[in-house]
Design a protein around this motif. Sequence first.
Motif, PDB file in Angstrom:
ATOM      1  N   ILE A 263     -19.212  -6.600  72.696  1.00  0.00           N
ATOM      2  CA  ILE A 263     -19.327  -7.897  73.350  1.00  0.00           C
ATOM      3  C   ILE A 263     -18.200  -8.797  72.847  1.00  0.00           C
ATOM      4  CG2 ILE A 263     -20.780  -9.910  73.717  1.00  0.00           C
ATOM      5  CD1 ILE A 263     -21.807  -7.351  75.006  1.00  0.00           C
ATOM      6  N   LEU A 264     -17.389  -9.269  73.775  1.00  0.00           N
ATOM      7  CA  LEU A 264     -16.255 -10.117  73.440  1.00  0.00           C
ATOM      8  C   LEU A 264     -16.520 -11.539  73.922  1.00  0.00           C
ATOM      9  CD1 LEU A 264     -13.352  -7.707  74.504  1.00  0.00           C
ATOM     10  CD2 LEU A 264     -14.415  -7.943  72.259  1.00  0.00           C
ATOM     11  N   GLY A 265     -16.102 -12.500  73.116  1.00  0.00           N
ATOM     12  CA  GLY A 265     -16.316 -13.890  73.511  1.00  0.00           C
ATOM     13  C   GLY A 265     -15.697 -14.854  72.513  1.00  0.00           C
ATOM     14  N   LEU A 266     -15.963 -16.119  72.730  1.00  0.00           N
ATOM     15  CA  LEU A 266     -15.472 -17.189  71.864  1.00  0.00           C
ATOM     16  C   LEU A 266     -16.650 -17.927  71.259  1.00  0.00           C
ATOM     17  CD1 LEU A 266     -12.707 -18.641  74.234  1.00  0.00           C
ATOM     18  CD2 LEU A 266     -12.396 -16.986  72.369  1.00  0.00           C
ATOM     19  N   ASN A 267     -16.541 -18.185  69.949  1.00  0.00           N
ATOM     20  CA  ASN A 267     -17.567 -18.957  69.229  1.00  0.00           C
ATOM     21  C   ASN A 267     -18.955 -18.359  69.435  1.00  0.00           C
ATOM     22  OD1 ASN A 267     -15.548 -21.268  70.694  1.00  0.00           O
ATOM     23  ND2 ASN A 267     -15.599 -21.184  68.467  1.00  0.00           N
ATOM     24  N   LEU A 268     -19.019 -17.052  69.284  1.00  0.00           N
ATOM     25  CA  LEU A 268     -20.281 -16.355  69.473  1.00  0.00           C
ATOM     26  C   LEU A 268     -21.218 -16.611  68.300  1.00  0.00           C
ATOM     27  CD1 LEU A 268     -18.913 -12.969  70.845  1.00  0.00           C
ATOM     28  CD2 LEU A 268     -19.851 -14.887  72.129  1.00  0.00           C
ATOM     29  N   PRO A 269     -22.516 -16.422  68.486  1.00  0.00           N
ATOM     30  CA  PRO A 269     -23.456 -16.640  67.386  1.00  0.00           C
ATOM     31  C   PRO A 269     -23.088 -15.804  66.165  1.00  0.00           C
ATOM     32  CG  PRO A 269     -24.635 -16.412  69.451  1.00  0.00           C
ATOM     33  CD  PRO A 269     -23.215 -16.080  69.746  1.00  0.00           C
ATOM     34  N   ASP A 270     -23.300 -16.388  65.006  1.00  0.00           N
ATOM     35  CA  ASP A 270     -23.034 -15.719  63.738  1.00  0.00           C
ATOM     36  C   ASP A 270     -24.337 -15.118  63.222  1.00  0.00           C
ATOM     37  OD1 ASP A 270     -22.874 -15.858  60.559  1.00  0.00           O
ATOM     38  OD2 ASP A 270     -20.836 -15.677  61.336  1.00  0.00           O
ATOM     39  N   ILE A 280     -27.498 -12.650  76.434  1.00  0.00           N
ATOM     40  CA  ILE A 280     -26.634 -11.835  77.286  1.00  0.00           C
ATOM     41  C   ILE A 280     -27.427 -11.469  78.537  1.00  0.00           C
ATOM     42  CG2 ILE A 280     -25.359  -9.658  77.485  1.00  0.00           C
ATOM     43  CD1 ILE A 280     -25.089  -9.732  74.413  1.00  0.00           C
ATOM     44  N   ILE A 281     -26.828 -11.672  79.687  1.00  0.00           N
ATOM     45  CA  ILE A 281     -27.480 -11.331  80.949  1.00  0.00           C
ATOM     46  C   ILE A 281     -26.978  -9.960  81.389  1.00  0.00           C
ATOM     47  CG2 ILE A 281     -27.759 -11.949  83.375  1.00  0.00           C
ATOM     48  CD1 ILE A 281     -27.438 -14.866  82.549  1.00  0.00           C
ATOM     49  N   LEU A 282     -27.895  -9.028  81.549  1.00  0.00           N
ATOM     50  CA  LEU A 282     -27.575  -7.675  81.996  1.00  0.00           C
ATOM     51  C   LEU A 282     -28.592  -7.306  83.060  1.00  0.00           C
ATOM     52  CD1 LEU A 282     -25.621  -5.326  81.476  1.00  0.00           C
ATOM     53  CD2 LEU A 282     -27.278  -4.408  79.863  1.00  0.00           C
ATOM     54  N   ILE A 287     -30.935 -10.688  77.158  1.00  0.00           N
ATOM     55  CA  ILE A 287     -31.010  -9.993  75.877  1.00  0.00           C
ATOM     56  C   ILE A 287     -30.504 -10.913  74.777  1.00  0.00           C
ATOM     57  CG2 ILE A 287     -30.216  -7.962  74.612  1.00  0.00           C
ATOM     58  CD1 ILE A 287     -29.674  -6.710  77.415  1.00  0.00           C
ATOM     59  N   PRO A 288     -31.264 -11.072  73.684  1.00  0.00           N
ATOM     60  CA  PRO A 288     -30.747 -11.866  72.553  1.00  0.00           C
ATOM     61  C   PRO A 288     -29.386 -11.347  72.131  1.00  0.00           C
ATOM     62  CG  PRO A 288     -33.052 -11.310  72.208  1.00  0.00           C
ATOM     63  CD  PRO A 288     -32.617 -10.551  73.427  1.00  0.00           C
ATOM     64  N   PHE A 289     -28.523 -12.278  71.723  1.00  0.00           N
ATOM     65  CA  PHE A 289     -27.142 -11.903  71.438  1.00  0.00           C
ATOM     66  C   PHE A 289     -27.052 -10.819  70.379  1.00  0.00           C
ATOM     67  CE2 PHE A 289     -23.354 -12.196  68.818  1.00  0.00           C
ATOM     68  CZ  PHE A 289     -22.385 -11.956  69.775  1.00  0.00           C
ATOM     69  N   THR A 290     -26.171  -9.866  70.655  1.00  0.00           N
ATOM     70  CA  THR A 290     -25.804  -8.835  69.694  1.00  0.00           C
ATOM     71  C   THR A 290     -24.345  -8.514  69.931  1.00  0.00           C
ATOM     72  OG1 THR A 290     -26.230  -6.581  68.943  1.00  0.00           O
ATOM     73  CG2 THR A 290     -26.609  -7.025  71.274  1.00  0.00           C
ATOM     74  N   SER A 291     -23.644  -8.095  68.888  1.00  0.00           N
ATOM     75  CA  SER A 291     -22.208  -7.859  69.020  1.00  0.00           C
ATOM     76  C   SER A 291     -21.897  -6.570  69.770  1.00  0.00           C
ATOM     77  CB  SER A 291     -21.539  -7.820  67.641  1.00  0.00           C
ATOM     78  OG  SER A 291     -22.109  -6.794  66.845  1.00  0.00           O
ATOM     79  N   GLN A 292     -22.887  -5.683  69.905  1.00  0.00           N
ATOM     80  CA  GLN A 292     -22.701  -4.446  70.645  1.00  0.00           C
ATOM     81  C   GLN A 292     -23.953  -4.131  71.455  1.00  0.00           C
ATOM     82  OE1 GLN A 292     -21.719  -1.617  67.486  1.00  0.00           O
ATOM     83  NE2 GLN A 292     -19.584  -1.626  68.132  1.00  0.00           N
ATOM     84  N   LEU A 293     -23.722  -3.544  72.616  1.00  0.00           N
ATOM     85  CA  LEU A 293     -24.840  -3.101  73.459  1.00  0.00           C
ATOM     86  C   LEU A 293     -24.756  -1.598  73.634  1.00  0.00           C
ATOM     87  CD1 LEU A 293     -25.028  -5.678  76.411  1.00  0.00           C
ATOM     88  CD2 LEU A 293     -26.606  -5.446  74.494  1.00  0.00           C
ATOM     89  N   GLN A 294     -25.814  -0.882  73.276  1.00  0.00           N
ATOM     90  CA  GLN A 294     -25.936   0.524  73.618  1.00  0.00           C
ATOM     91  C   GLN A 294     -26.975   0.618  74.720  1.00  0.00           C
ATOM     92  OE1 GLN A 294     -26.307   3.261  70.410  1.00  0.00           O
ATOM     93  NE2 GLN A 294     -26.603   5.028  71.743  1.00  0.00           N
ATOM     94  N   PHE A 295     -26.508   0.945  75.895  1.00  0.00           N
ATOM     95  CA  PHE A 295     -27.321   0.784  77.091  1.00  0.00           C
ATOM     96  C   PHE A 295     -28.630   1.567  77.032  1.00  0.00           C
ATOM     97  CE2 PHE A 295     -22.872   0.166  78.422  1.00  0.00           C
ATOM     98  CZ  PHE A 295     -22.956  -1.144  78.856  1.00  0.00           C
ATOM     99  N   ASN A 296     -28.557   2.817  76.571  1.00  0.00           N
ATOM    100  CA  ASN A 296     -29.782   3.623  76.610  1.00  0.00           C
ATOM    101  C   ASN A 296     -30.789   3.215  75.539  1.00  0.00           C
ATOM    102  OD1 ASN A 296     -28.505   4.616  74.348  1.00  0.00           O
ATOM    103  ND2 ASN A 296     -28.582   6.760  74.967  1.00  0.00           N
ATOM    104  N   GLN A 297     -30.432   2.243  74.692  1.00  0.00           N
ATOM    105  CA  GLN A 297     -31.370   1.721  73.706  1.00  0.00           C
ATOM    106  C   GLN A 297     -32.014   0.406  74.158  1.00  0.00           C
ATOM    107  OE1 GLN A 297     -32.183   3.447  70.921  1.00  0.00           O
ATOM    108  NE2 GLN A 297     -30.838   5.056  71.706  1.00  0.00           N
ATOM    109  N   ILE A 298     -31.621  -0.071  75.337  1.00  0.00           N
ATOM    110  CA  ILE A 298     -32.146  -1.342  75.840  1.00  0.00           C
ATOM    111  C   ILE A 298     -33.424  -1.070  76.635  1.00  0.00           C
ATOM    112  CG2 ILE A 298     -31.685  -3.373  77.252  1.00  0.00           C
ATOM    113  CD1 ILE A 298     -28.709  -2.914  76.733  1.00  0.00           C
ATOM    114  N   GLU A 299     -34.510  -1.570  76.137  1.00  0.00           N
ATOM    115  CA  GLU A 299     -35.795  -1.340  76.786  1.00  0.00           C
ATOM    116  C   GLU A 299     -35.839  -2.050  78.141  1.00  0.00           C
ATOM    117  OE1 GLU A 299     -40.569  -1.721  75.661  1.00  0.00           O
ATOM    118  OE2 GLU A 299     -39.030  -2.518  74.315  1.00  0.00           O
ATOM    119  N   ASN A 300     -36.409  -1.381  79.113  1.00  0.00           N
ATOM    120  CA  ASN A 300     -36.623  -1.917  80.468  1.00  0.00           C
ATOM    121  C   ASN A 300     -35.340  -2.034  81.288  1.00  0.00           C
ATOM    122  OD1 ASN A 300     -39.419  -2.258  80.031  1.00  0.00           O
ATOM    123  ND2 ASN A 300     -39.060  -4.227  79.040  1.00  0.00           N
ATOM    124  N   LEU A 301     -34.218  -1.528  80.778  1.00  0.00           N
ATOM    125  CA  LEU A 301     -32.992  -1.518  81.574  1.00  0.00           C
ATOM    126  C   LEU A 301     -33.044  -0.332  82.528  1.00  0.00           C
ATOM    127  CD1 LEU A 301     -30.210  -2.837  82.057  1.00  0.00           C
ATOM    128  CD2 LEU A 301     -29.268  -1.205  80.400  1.00  0.00           C
TER     129      LEU A 301
END
Length: 581
Positions: A263-270, A280-282, A287-301
């Motif tokens: 996840i790339l951005g500016l002034n992201l949560p620390d 994060i909208i997917l 989804i609560p902010f995280t620096s990386q998304l692994q799609f198959n670990q996201i519940e209900n996706l």
Amino acid sequence: MLRYIKQLNILFFVMVSSLTLLTVACKKVQEIEYVYSAEEKIVVRTGHTEELSKKSVTLFGQIDSIADQKIISYGFIIKTIDQYAIERKEQEIEVGKNTVGPTIKYTYQPNEPFDLDLKYTYSLYVRTEKGYYRGEFNSFQIGGFLIDPVKMIKAKPGEEIVVQGDFKLIDQNYKFFSYFADAVSNASQSLEIPYTIAPDKKSIRFQVPKTNGLYHGQDISFSFKRREYPYGDFYYNIAQVKILGQLLPLVKTNFKPIEVMDILGLNLPDFRHPSSDFKIILGDLQIPFTSQLQFNQIENLKGNRFKFGYTNGVETVIFKEEILFYVPDLAKISIEQSFVHPGAKCIIQWPEFWDFQSGMYFDYTFGNLPVEPRQTGNESLIFEVGDLKEGSYSFQIKDRFYDISLPQKIVVKNFDWVSSDKTNAYEGDRITLYGNFSKGNIYSLQGSNNIYWDAVCDKDGEAYFTWFLSNFGSNKISIGYQNSAGVYSFSDKKLAINPMGITLESFAPSSGLPGSLIHVKGKSIKYAQKIRFGDYEIVPIPVSADEIMFTAPMMSSKGKFRISADAANKIYQSDSYFELL
């Protein structure tokens, strides 16, 4: 030596005590209770103010060095100075005993509202088991100039802030600063920033600084600072800003569900300062902010095409680019068989399939029955057809991300054979069968000896095999195929063959000496197991399908001998004799 130093300090204290009363508001007043080394020294600093109102103010201070001393207490000393520069009694307010970081923050609420005619000075103090330390005095005052009530503003770095008020008193003696806590150390940081006052002095404009380390949800205060001797620094709080983070548009849009997206951005949560309002909208998920998304670990996706964006508590942004999960090119898929039988094997040519399914957990079905494909090469898979009725069915792949049906329907036909190209057969003859034979399949033949033989299908509708009576033990043959469970499925009707064996039509020469080479011709004669010459049994040498040769035996007897051949459980004799000379 220590006693001598102490005596000097006491003498010095007596000499300057009267001067101390005159400079109490000057920089860094410290009361030293004993002599200490530089390694033991504690350094404290008085900081700025925020959220100044008639009834409260937030004071800041910082402990830069503790030097392994045990802190007994810390807090702020507050005193007032009237319009005649007369200082009133100090008030010591204890804030705590155990510090959790270098920055000290305390909201001071006086018993009575702040007086417009008074200046208020404050200083951070620290009391340890070895000494008492003060920072420099700073000051604040109600009514230095008028602004609209300070409200919390949410903004991104670089955005312009406008504050309405009366700024006629602002001159070159005022500096404008932003104050914020370091994300790692939590130490208070300051940064002087430019500002613009409107020509009518009714508003001020400035930009939220684009400095490194700012994170979503971080508070920044903006204050004018003016140094006034002997009261230290005066602070006038202008605005409070809460930083807003933002995501950047996607660089890569195509993924596999097992991949990880940074996840790339500016002034992201620390991670040290989590914030619940940045999501994060997917697709339809937030989804609560995280620096990386692994799609198959996201519940209900679910699905393989998702909108992507974010919400930061103020705005919701959906980017134009969508996230797409890789889908193999279905146009490259081919089915080897034009039709298959219930329980038989089906082969699908599917380039890139095994790379596509790697790490995935698909449910495979054919005709709504579960199947388990196996790899038969880099670009093909094989599966067993279920017990299906005749018809056309789809091969399907499903999980929560994919629902793929192959565009090519696979036809299921029950097996049956219709006829053969011959019913009279010599040994070694090729017999062609006609019926529901599927190209690429191996069909099974069985006679009375319970031995299974193969019939090969190179062309839809036809299969062939080579006839040998000894293979089957009888002339009645069952025709069928072996299903995936290893069970043979045979047609009810049987193929009846009239076994013709071989023929022994001629030989040459008709006479000769012992050791002479004799050539014998006849239909399928090559399949003769042995030649009988008198009392001798000789293994012949095949020349062609219809010709063999052998050597006349070395025997002393002279005369004429009948030549015969053994084949297909039968002895075939020539009509003429060979004369041995």
